[in-house]
Design a protein around this motif. Structure first.
Motif, PDB file in Angstrom:
ATOM      1  N   ASP A 197       0.818  -1.218   0.000  1.00  0.00           N
ATOM      2  CA  ASP A 197       0.000   0.000   0.000  1.00  0.00           C
ATOM      3  C   ASP A 197       0.847   1.260   0.000  1.00  0.00           C
ATOM      4  O   ASP A 197       0.417   2.300  -0.450  1.00  0.00           O
ATOM      5  CB  ASP A 197      -0.882   0.017   1.247  1.00  0.00           C
ATOM      6  N   CYS A 198       2.049   1.135   0.551  1.00  0.00           N
ATOM      7  CA  CYS A 198       2.894   2.311   0.699  1.00  0.00           C
ATOM      8  C   CYS A 198       3.590   2.658  -0.614  1.00  0.00           C
ATOM      9  O   CYS A 198       4.076   3.760  -0.785  1.00  0.00           O
ATOM     10  CB  CYS A 198       3.901   2.041   1.811  1.00  0.00           C
ATOM     11  N   GLY A 199       3.641   1.698  -1.524  1.00  0.00           N
ATOM     12  CA  GLY A 199       4.336   1.920  -2.781  1.00  0.00           C
ATOM     13  C   GLY A 199       3.838   3.179  -3.476  1.00  0.00           C
ATOM     14  O   GLY A 199       2.644   3.336  -3.690  1.00  0.00           O
ATOM     15  N   GLY A 200       4.753   4.069  -3.818  1.00  0.00           N
ATOM     16  CA  GLY A 200       4.328   5.308  -4.453  1.00  0.00           C
ATOM     17  C   GLY A 200       4.383   6.480  -3.511  1.00  0.00           C
ATOM     18  O   GLY A 200       4.451   7.631  -3.936  1.00  0.00           O
ATOM     19  N   GLU A 201       4.323   6.219  -2.216  1.00  0.00           N
ATOM     20  CA  GLU A 201       4.462   7.315  -1.261  1.00  0.00           C
ATOM     21  C   GLU A 201       5.410   6.872  -0.138  1.00  0.00           C
ATOM     22  O   GLU A 201       5.325   7.336   0.976  1.00  0.00           O
ATOM     23  CB  GLU A 201       3.097   7.724  -0.685  1.00  0.00           C
ATOM     24  N   CYS A 202       6.292   5.949  -0.507  1.00  0.00           N
ATOM     25  CA  CYS A 202       7.125   5.305   0.487  1.00  0.00           C
ATOM     26  C   CYS A 202       8.476   5.999   0.590  1.00  0.00           C
ATOM     27  O   CYS A 202       9.235   6.038  -0.379  1.00  0.00           O
ATOM     28  CB  CYS A 202       7.316   3.843   0.095  1.00  0.00           C
ATOM     29  N   GLY A 220       5.673   0.304   4.364  1.00  0.00           N
ATOM     30  CA  GLY A 220       4.320  -0.267   4.440  1.00  0.00           C
ATOM     31  C   GLY A 220       4.202  -1.287   5.559  1.00  0.00           C
ATOM     32  O   GLY A 220       3.405  -2.207   5.454  1.00  0.00           O
ATOM     33  N   ALA A 221       4.989  -1.119   6.622  1.00  0.00           N
ATOM     34  CA  ALA A 221       4.986  -2.129   7.686  1.00  0.00           C
ATOM     35  C   ALA A 221       3.707  -2.104   8.503  1.00  0.00           C
ATOM     36  O   ALA A 221       3.308  -3.102   9.066  1.00  0.00           O
ATOM     37  CB  ALA A 221       6.191  -1.928   8.594  1.00  0.00           C
ATOM     38  N   ILE A 222       3.080  -0.935   8.605  1.00  0.00           N
ATOM     39  CA  ILE A 222       1.803  -0.863   9.316  1.00  0.00           C
ATOM     40  C   ILE A 222       0.747  -0.393   8.322  1.00  0.00           C
ATOM     41  O   ILE A 222       0.911   0.637   7.673  1.00  0.00           O
ATOM     42  CB  ILE A 222       1.870   0.091  10.529  1.00  0.00           C
ATOM     43  N   THR A 223      -0.302  -1.174   8.173  1.00  0.00           N
ATOM     44  CA  THR A 223      -1.395  -0.788   7.280  1.00  0.00           C
ATOM     45  C   THR A 223      -2.690  -0.985   8.055  1.00  0.00           C
ATOM     46  O   THR A 223      -2.674  -1.560   9.139  1.00  0.00           O
ATOM     47  CB  THR A 223      -1.413  -1.676   6.021  1.00  0.00           C
ATOM     48  N   ASP A 224      -3.801  -0.484   7.522  1.00  0.00           N
ATOM     49  CA  ASP A 224      -5.037  -0.695   8.261  1.00  0.00           C
ATOM     50  C   ASP A 224      -5.993  -1.576   7.470  1.00  0.00           C
ATOM     51  O   ASP A 224      -5.973  -1.605   6.244  1.00  0.00           O
ATOM     52  CB  ASP A 224      -5.674   0.635   8.675  1.00  0.00           C
ATOM     53  N   ARG A 239      -6.487  -1.212   3.244  1.00  0.00           N
ATOM     54  CA  ARG A 239      -5.364  -1.827   2.549  1.00  0.00           C
ATOM     55  C   ARG A 239      -5.796  -2.558   1.283  1.00  0.00           C
ATOM     56  O   ARG A 239      -6.902  -3.096   1.206  1.00  0.00           O
ATOM     57  CB  ARG A 239      -4.556  -2.732   3.469  1.00  0.00           C
ATOM     58  N   TYR A 240      -4.924  -2.529   0.337  1.00  0.00           N
ATOM     59  CA  TYR A 240      -5.153  -3.113  -1.003  1.00  0.00           C
ATOM     60  C   TYR A 240      -6.295  -2.441  -1.757  1.00  0.00           C
ATOM     61  O   TYR A 240      -6.838  -3.002  -2.690  1.00  0.00           O
ATOM     62  CB  TYR A 240      -5.449  -4.617  -0.909  1.00  0.00           C
ATOM     63  N   LYS A 241      -6.688  -1.226  -1.332  1.00  0.00           N
ATOM     64  CA  LYS A 241      -7.827  -0.603  -2.013  1.00  0.00           C
ATOM     65  C   LYS A 241      -7.429   0.575  -2.879  1.00  0.00           C
ATOM     66  O   LYS A 241      -8.267   1.171  -3.520  1.00  0.00           O
ATOM     67  CB  LYS A 241      -8.857  -0.130  -0.973  1.00  0.00           C
ATOM     68  N   ALA A 270       6.055  -7.303   9.665  1.00  0.00           N
ATOM     69  CA  ALA A 270       7.410  -7.119  10.185  1.00  0.00           C
ATOM     70  C   ALA A 270       8.455  -7.154   9.072  1.00  0.00           C
ATOM     71  O   ALA A 270       9.552  -6.632   9.232  1.00  0.00           O
ATOM     72  CB  ALA A 270       7.713  -8.191  11.217  1.00  0.00           C
ATOM     73  N   ASN A 271       8.133  -7.765   7.947  1.00  0.00           N
ATOM     74  CA  ASN A 271       9.124  -7.903   6.883  1.00  0.00           C
ATOM     75  C   ASN A 271       9.501  -6.572   6.261  1.00  0.00           C
ATOM     76  O   ASN A 271      10.626  -6.352   5.872  1.00  0.00           O
ATOM     77  CB  ASN A 271       8.585  -8.833   5.791  1.00  0.00           C
ATOM     78  N   ARG A 272       8.524  -5.694   6.168  1.00  0.00           N
ATOM     79  CA  ARG A 272       8.779  -4.402   5.527  1.00  0.00           C
ATOM     80  C   ARG A 272       9.406  -3.406   6.490  1.00  0.00           C
ATOM     81  O   ARG A 272       9.820  -2.323   6.103  1.00  0.00           O
ATOM     82  CB  ARG A 272       7.473  -3.819   5.007  1.00  0.00           C
ATOM     83  N   CYS A 273       9.423  -3.757   7.761  1.00  0.00           N
ATOM     84  CA  CYS A 273       9.828  -2.818   8.806  1.00  0.00           C
ATOM     85  C   CYS A 273      11.329  -2.563   8.768  1.00  0.00           C
ATOM     86  O   CYS A 273      12.117  -3.488   8.602  1.00  0.00           O
ATOM     87  CB  CYS A 273       9.418  -3.413  10.150  1.00  0.00           C
ATOM     88  N   ILE A 274      11.733  -1.295   8.934  1.00  0.00           N
ATOM     89  CA  ILE A 274      13.161  -0.983   8.998  1.00  0.00           C
ATOM     90  C   ILE A 274      13.567  -0.631  10.427  1.00  0.00           C
ATOM     91  O   ILE A 274      14.648  -0.119  10.662  1.00  0.00           O
ATOM     92  CB  ILE A 274      13.549   0.150   8.029  1.00  0.00           C
ATOM     93  N   LEU A 275      12.683  -0.874  11.379  1.00  0.00           N
ATOM     94  CA  LEU A 275      12.954  -0.679  12.808  1.00  0.00           C
ATOM     95  C   LEU A 275      13.411   0.739  13.161  1.00  0.00           C
ATOM     96  O   LEU A 275      14.285   0.918  13.991  1.00  0.00           O
ATOM     97  CB  LEU A 275      13.999  -1.702  13.282  1.00  0.00           C
TER      98      LEU A 275
END
Lengths: 171, 880
Positions: B102-107, B199-203, B207-209, B143-148
């Motif tokens: 979802d974050c793609g494009g504004e990440c 995009g580690a946290i989405t709602d 999401r996917y919309k 957690a995979n997308r997270c950069i901590l």
């Protein structure tokens, strides 16, 4: 085989443990250690209560708990078989010791036996390389082990435990 | 002060500043991930690296303080390499699932990788494949997308003070989430998701919309509470996809609450009225505007000819001030009726009436900035976090970061209690006594008459007030440099709300805070535009500008302004309207989004009264008990599809903007009223919304739009990092005129033995209807998103009491009062007082209202209905 008893956490006991320490963030690890001494692991209820007492949010307490590998969230066996798999022990056949335990007790590293008597915990080094291959159980070091001696050690511990249980029952 | 040279430009800055802030001052952008202007620096992401020219060292600009003579390079080959390596490492375990993210494009991570060309990695490692944490109905943790970077954890700790999420595990295995593997349990503000640079946290709702670049953004004002939050409504094909906030923008500075962020879906569901309806043979049938308007006009025309005050009007305080202005113009000019009232009558009027008579204004003496500077804050009769979330955030910040001495007076433990110096746990029912004794004590400088001394003793003996805490409160209030009293819904809706608010307004005078800059009263209105609707004359008491509507001299001021004689009657509030209808003196009612039936128990016979009307016209979004009775139902535009202005608790006049297409045939309230007036042969003179705003500003120039951006406002593009303050016209009350008026108002003594409205009925507990953090009024019950967060009302019971009575969580209990009984789901809670049970008012349907006394009782002074609490018994339903 004995039935596994669910661990009951008495919150008063936890509070008593907390009272022994100053109410500051720095006491958290020590308190958790004392709780683990008592229960063999840190129960979730206890974690929350310690957080409340020290004024540390649950999320932070959980962070501490999971940060240190010394803390466990699940109950563990009465005897923790700390089999050294450090370099010295490794070359002297520590791998075979681990395999023997797996074979005898049907558990993998980190797991408990069904009767909650044993937990297999391979560790990196216990600092007694002269005794390699070695293992440590309840603070006692057992050196120059072989797979057979490992098996008899397990037997011995089982027998001791059974005797103790019987003694308790007669009393 | 320190002189530093950044990229060859010399600048003198405060020596406590970091290199990053100093660069900001010069308009130089340094890329960041973990840095957030409102929070303490963490220095964890290593992307803000800069080079020190002299030592050739690479340091992190967000945590490095400037030093005199320091020479800094923000871009150099070395820095470029450092950042690129950093990105390589950050992307090492990242799944690179940008096509479905979802974050793609504004990440920011994507943009930064693009900027530094981290296209290949020199390292070999596995990609993370931790399963997503989808346990929560609201937020999803990947957690995979997270950069901590830890921004989410820090915003939850430092800004929200909720501490819902934390770091779990260590090293490569570190993930972020709620503790103990449980479902996320928090205020669902979504700030963590807003600040996440990946995009580690989405709602779950959006999401996917969407693809971010396909969304159209429109800044508008949130229409739920009166915090005046600036939100960004993002739409695709004129349908709302999501609501976001932006760092530094608006008085909310970039934080919004669950209701504001997720409560946007009710305006686009099929249940919404999309066409007018008219009654035909006992049924409401769809019709067109052309059918209904002439019909309504003709019938209204007949009724208005009978005399003045024949048509009553109710207006919700969720409409912009323009609509309220047209509403009262239409009633006073065209229908010659002053029988008008607003939703503020259900509570806020208890505060507005004494305040206006004391100060002549509804503009506050203090705002959020003053809250941050105040040394002593008293929060009484409100749970700010639930009622006006962003004001709550400022209060949290005042207590935590600014170390204000916070006092909370409340029977239950509210969110702020843990941060309070003292939480005075007053028993329910003692509120009036508490504030009147406190005022007397301070007004008389401690020299209480024997009567008052007795009452003070009563406070300690009967109402559980801790004498020590009380004395500390008195000492702090009287000795402080700056102090603020915050009050809200619970005080307004107390059975003694009118006299409680009177005492609180007096207290401000007794403390001498009326003329003291930085001190005063901060009222939390119940709805987004309580202030605006009242300022526009939406009740019978006031003409626009809060001047007396029945006083001939103030009336003549508007007569000359409008160029016509005003011949309405004396008018009246809700209670008078109901009485008038009952007596046949009022024959028609027009309701703009108000539903009196939802406030009174069926035994009060309000339904029977309303059934006597010859004409009932309901303007609303959704079907409700009132629209079921209506002769005409007219679909209105929601706050997402129209323009106008709201007045926030801080006094800002902020615009709302149309963000989506009009729903079906719906029209803004003002336009419907204008059309009806036109049909009656009268022109209100408004062709457009702008013409209404212009007229309001012509007569009331102080209502010129105003706002405030946070100290870290970043400009409209979000790329310029120079803090820019927007133009801020005065939004607060004028201290000088207020203190003069106050001195005149505050005279006479208050009797120690004034009348007290008791809490009626019998029982061991007092049931109170509260405001939930996740709903606003009853309209949000139609919102699919908010219903996902909170779908039913549960009765909150003190945990120890529940244990003693063997009431388990989720079990049904019977709540019985002298007037009725109903079954509710129990929720034990440690924050509730022993003798109290709380139920969210949003879910108070007919059955729940049936617990309350059936007689209609209104406060004599303010006309506010008095029954908001009742004594009840609790009975468990499980067989013994």
């Amino acid at each position: 085989m004995n039935e596994t008893k669910p661990v009951e956490v008495d919150l008063d006991d936890i509070e008593e443990i907390c009272e022994g320490f100053e109410k500051r963030e720095g006491s958290a690890v020590q308190i958790l250690q004392r709780i683990q001494e008592k229960y063999g692991f840190v129960p979730a209820e206890a974690l929350e209560l310690v957080g409340d007492v020290l004024g540390i949010p649950k999320s932070k307490m959980y962070g501490v708990l999971t940060f240190y590998s010394q803390f466990y969230q699940e109950p563990r066996g009465k005897f923790i078989l700390r089999v050294c798999v450090g370099t010295a022990c490794h070359v002297r056949g520590a791998g075979m010791l681990v395999d023997k335990v797996k074979e005898e007790l049907h558990i993998n590293p980190g797991e408990n036996t069904e009767d909650m008597l044993f937990t297999l915990e391979p560790v990196a080094c216990l600092g007694s390389c002269a005794l390699a291959p070695m293992a440590m159980v309840s603070g006692t070091a057992y050196g120059k082990l072989s797979p057979d001696r490992m098996a008899s050690l397990i037997k011995q511990l089982e027998v001791e435990e059974a005797a103790q249980e019987q003694e308790k029952e007669t009393v | 002060m320190a002189k530093v040279t950044i990229n060859g430009i010399e600048v003198e800055v405060d020596s406590s500043m970091t290199v990053l802030k100093a660069a900001e001052k010069l308009g130089i952008v340094i890329p960041t991930f973990c840095y957030h202007p409102r929070m303490d620096p963490a220095g964890s992401c290593r992307i803000c690296a800069v080079e020190l020219e002299d030592s050739k060292r690479v340091v992190m600009s967000c945590v490095t303080p400037v030093a005199d003579g320091m020479r800094v390079l923000t871009e150099s080959p070395k820095i470029h390499d450092a950042r690129k390596t950093n990105l390589e490492l950050l992307l090492l375990h990242h799944p690179l699932d940008c096509p479905v993210c979802d974050c793609g494009g504004e990440c920011p991570l994507q943009n930064m990788s693009f900027a530094y060309g981290a296209t290949e990695t020199r390292f070999e490692s596995h990609r993370n494949d931790e399963p997503e944490d989808i346990k929560s109905d609201v937020l999803v943790f990947n957690a995979n997308r997270c950069i901590l970077c830890g921004k989410c954890v820090r915003i939850c700790d430092e800004i929200q003070d909720v501490h819902a999420i934390g770091f779990i595990n260590r090293g490569f295995d570190t993930i972020i989430g709620p503790p103990l593997g449980k479902k996320l349990d928090c205020e669902f503000c979504g700030d963590c998701y807003e600040v996440c640079p990946t995009g580690a946290i989405t709602d779950q709702f959006t999401r996917y919309k969407y693809r971010p670049w396909q969304l159209e953004k429109q800044q508008t004002t949130c229409a739920y509470c009166a915090s005046g939050c600036q939100i960004f409504v993002e739409t695709e094909n004129e349908a709302i996809v999501r609501v976001t906030s932006r760092e530094g923008v608006g008085p909310n500075e970039g934080s919004i609450c669950a209701v504001g962020r997720f409560g946007f879906n009710h305006v686009q569901i099929p249940e919404r009225f999309d066409t007018p309806y008219m009654r035909s043979l006992h049924r409401l049938v769809p019709a067109t505007w052309e059918d209904v308007l002439p019909e309504i006009t003709a019938r209204l025309d007949l009724i208005r000819k009978k005399g003045t005050d024949r048509v009553a009007g109710l207006i919700s305080t969720r409409v912009p001030m323009e609509d309220a202005y047209v509403f009262q113009s239409f009633f006073r000019k065209v229908l010659r009726s002053n029988m008008i009232d607003s939703g503020a009558r259900f509570g806020f009027m208890n505060a507005a009436l004494p305040l206006v008579s004391a100060t002549g204004t509804l503009r506050p003496l203090v705002d959020h900035e003053d809250i941050l500077k105040a040394k002593v804050i008293l929060v009484i009769g409100t749970d700010p976090v639930a009622e006006s979330n962003i004001s709550g955030l400022f209060l949290k910040r005042a207590a935590r970061k600014e170390r204000a001495k916070l006092y909370v007076v409340d029977s239950e433990a509210i969110t702020l209690s843990t941060r309070a110096k003292d939480h005075i746990r007053l028993l329910p029912g003692g509120e009036k006594l508490f504030v009147s004794v406190l005022n007397e004590e301070i007004a008389r400088n401690g020299a209480l008459s024997p009567d008052w001394t007795a009452r003070k003793e009563e406070l300690f003996k009967n109402w559980n007030v801790d004498p020590g805490a009380y004395q500390r409160l008195v000492n702090d209030l009287t000795s402080t440099e700056t102090g603020i009293i915050v009050t809200g819904r619970k005080a307004y809706r107390n059975e003694n709300g009118s006299s409680i608010m009177n005492s609180i307004v007096r207290l401000i005078g007794s403390l001498g805070w009326a003329g003291k800059v930085g001190s005063g009263l901060f009222l939390l209105p119940e709805n987004a535009n309580d202030l605006g609707v009242l300022m526009m004359g939406g009740t019978h008491e006031w003409l626009p500008g809060l001047i007396n509507a029945t006083d001939p001299s103030s009336k003549s001021r508007w007569e000359s302004a409008w160029g016509r004689r005003l011949s309405y009657g004396n008018g009246g509030s809700l209670g008078d309207i109901l009485k008038g209808i009952e007596a046949g003196q009022i024959n028609a009612l027009i309701s703009l989004g108000e539903n009196p039936l939802s406030h009174f128990p069926s035994g009060s016979k309000v339904r029977e009264t309303l059934a006597k009307l010859d004409l009932l016209v309901v303007l609303d979004l959704f079907q409700n008990e009132l629209s079921d009775m209506a002769h005409f139902v007219l679909p209105v535009s929601s706050s997402f599809e129209r323009g106008g202005h709201f007045v926030s608790a801080e006094g800002f006049v902020q615009p709302i903007k149309a963000t989506m297409a009009h729903w079906g045939e719906s029209l803004p309230d003002w336009e419907i009223l204008s059309k009806i007036a036109h049909g009656m042969g009268e022109s209100l003179g408004f062709e457009s919304l702008e013409s209404i705003t212009a007229e309001i500003l012509r007569f009331l120039p102080d209502l010129v739009p105003s706002s405030r951006n946070g100290a870290h406002y970043q400009g409209p593009t979000g790329e310029i990092t120079v803090p820019v303050m927007s133009k801020t016209p005065p939004h607060k009350a004028d201290r000088e005129s207020v203190s003069v008026k106050y001195a005149q108002w505050q005279s006479g003594t208050v009797s120690a033995n004034g009348e007290v409205h008791p809490i009626l009925g019998e029982g061991d507990f007092i049931l109170a209807l509260t405001k939930s953090l996740f709903h606003s009024g009853k309209m949000t019950l139609m919102d699919p998103n908010l219903m996902e967060i909170q779908s039913e009302g549960k009765i909150r019971i003190n945990r120890q009491v529940a244990r003693k009575r063997k009431i388990k969580k989720g079990e049904r209990v019977t709540v019985r009062s002298s007037f009725g009984s109903c079954s509710m789901i129990a929720e034990p809670s440690s924050s509730v007082a022993e003798f109290e049970v709380l139920f969210p008012s949003h879910f108070a349907n007919e059955v729940v209202l049936g617990l309350f006394p059936p007689d209609l009782a209104f406060d004599r002074e303010t006309g506010v209905p008095v029954q908001h609490r009742v004594r009840v018994f609790l009975e468990t339903q499980n067989p013994a």
